[in-house]
Design a protein around this motif. Sequence first.
Motif, PDB file in Angstrom:
ATOM      1  N   GLY A 169       6.146  -3.722  11.943  1.00 50.53           N
ATOM      2  CA  GLY A 169       6.124  -3.977  10.449  1.00 50.53           C
ATOM      3  C   GLY A 169       7.395  -3.209   9.969  1.00 50.53           C
ATOM      4  O   GLY A 169       8.191  -2.745  10.593  1.00 50.53           O
ATOM      5  N   THR A 170       7.348  -3.171   8.591  1.00 49.30           N
ATOM      6  CA  THR A 170       8.323  -2.318   7.976  1.00 49.30           C
ATOM      7  C   THR A 170       7.790  -1.357   6.800  1.00 49.30           C
ATOM      8  O   THR A 170       6.703  -1.811   6.345  1.00 49.30           O
ATOM      9  N   ALA A 171       8.453  -0.573   6.286  1.00 56.50           N
ATOM     10  CA  ALA A 171       8.107   0.288   5.362  1.00 56.50           C
ATOM     11  C   ALA A 171       9.224   0.551   4.585  1.00 56.50           C
ATOM     12  O   ALA A 171      10.543   0.478   4.881  1.00 56.50           O
ATOM     13  N   GLU A 172       8.885   0.931   3.057  1.00 54.17           N
ATOM     14  CA  GLU A 172       9.956   1.216   2.110  1.00 54.17           C
ATOM     15  C   GLU A 172      10.071   2.631   1.719  1.00 54.17           C
ATOM     16  O   GLU A 172       8.840   3.012   1.528  1.00 54.17           O
ATOM     17  N   ALA A 173      11.061   3.495   1.658  1.00 53.94           N
ATOM     18  CA  ALA A 173      10.825   4.684   0.987  1.00 53.94           C
ATOM     19  C   ALA A 173      11.879   4.903  -0.194  1.00 53.94           C
ATOM     20  O   ALA A 173      12.838   4.381   0.022  1.00 53.94           O
ATOM     21  N   THR A 174      11.398   5.464  -1.093  1.00 58.50           N
ATOM     22  CA  THR A 174      12.063   5.407  -2.320  1.00 58.50           C
ATOM     23  C   THR A 174      12.240   7.015  -2.825  1.00 58.50           C
ATOM     24  O   THR A 174      11.430   7.817  -2.600  1.00 58.50           O
ATOM     25  N   GLN A 192       0.833  -1.229  -0.155  1.00 56.96           N
ATOM     26  CA  GLN A 192       0.137   0.011  -0.103  1.00 56.96           C
ATOM     27  C   GLN A 192       0.933   1.447   0.003  1.00 56.96           C
ATOM     28  O   GLN A 192       1.885   1.371   0.708  1.00 56.96           O
ATOM     29  N   VAL A 193       0.423   2.178  -0.691  1.00 60.06           N
ATOM     30  CA  VAL A 193       1.261   3.599  -0.842  1.00 60.06           C
ATOM     31  C   VAL A 193       0.746   4.365  -0.044  1.00 60.06           C
ATOM     32  O   VAL A 193      -0.604   4.616  -0.047  1.00 60.06           O
ATOM     33  N   LEU A 194       1.476   5.037   0.967  1.00 57.47           N
ATOM     34  CA  LEU A 194       0.946   5.801   1.996  1.00 57.47           C
ATOM     35  C   LEU A 194       1.426   7.320   1.521  1.00 57.47           C
ATOM     36  O   LEU A 194       0.743   8.280   2.053  1.00 57.47           O
ATOM     37  N   ALA A 195       2.307   7.532   0.820  1.00 60.60           N
ATOM     38  CA  ALA A 195       2.496   8.898   0.239  1.00 60.60           C
ATOM     39  C   ALA A 195       3.518   8.820  -0.843  1.00 60.60           C
ATOM     40  O   ALA A 195       4.062   7.816  -1.098  1.00 60.60           O
ATOM     41  N   ARG A 196       3.478   9.913  -1.596  1.00 59.28           N
ATOM     42  CA  ARG A 196       4.234   9.941  -2.776  1.00 59.28           C
ATOM     43  C   ARG A 196       4.962  11.177  -3.037  1.00 59.28           C
ATOM     44  O   ARG A 196       4.757  12.145  -2.465  1.00 59.28           O
ATOM     45  N   GLU A 197       6.308  11.072  -3.520  1.00 55.34           N
ATOM     46  CA  GLU A 197       7.167  11.926  -3.543  1.00 55.34           C
ATOM     47  C   GLU A 197       6.622  13.151  -4.246  1.00 55.34           C
ATOM     48  O   GLU A 197       5.852  12.925  -5.513  1.00 55.34           O
TER      49      GLU A 197
END
Length: 69
Positions: free
Chosen positions: A61-66, A43-48
């Motif tokens: 849990g974990t999250a990924e930021a790109t 699930q995308v929580l925020a977009r650049e």
Amino acid sequence: MVKVRKGDRIELLQSVWLFERCTPKELQAIAKLATPLLAEEGQVLAREGDTGGEFFVIVEGTAEATIDG
């Protein structure tokens, strides 16, 4: 959205290092504003580049930021 009682939200906030020095009154104020969220994998929580109006505290849990995708 996950239903979490106010008392449980305060307890949850106390377990996060960011809030561990908050007073009970401060935790109550934060809990009043906080919205518990159970995010699904991927699930995308925020977009650049998007304007944000919130921040997320990952309790479990974990999250990924790109950057750039």
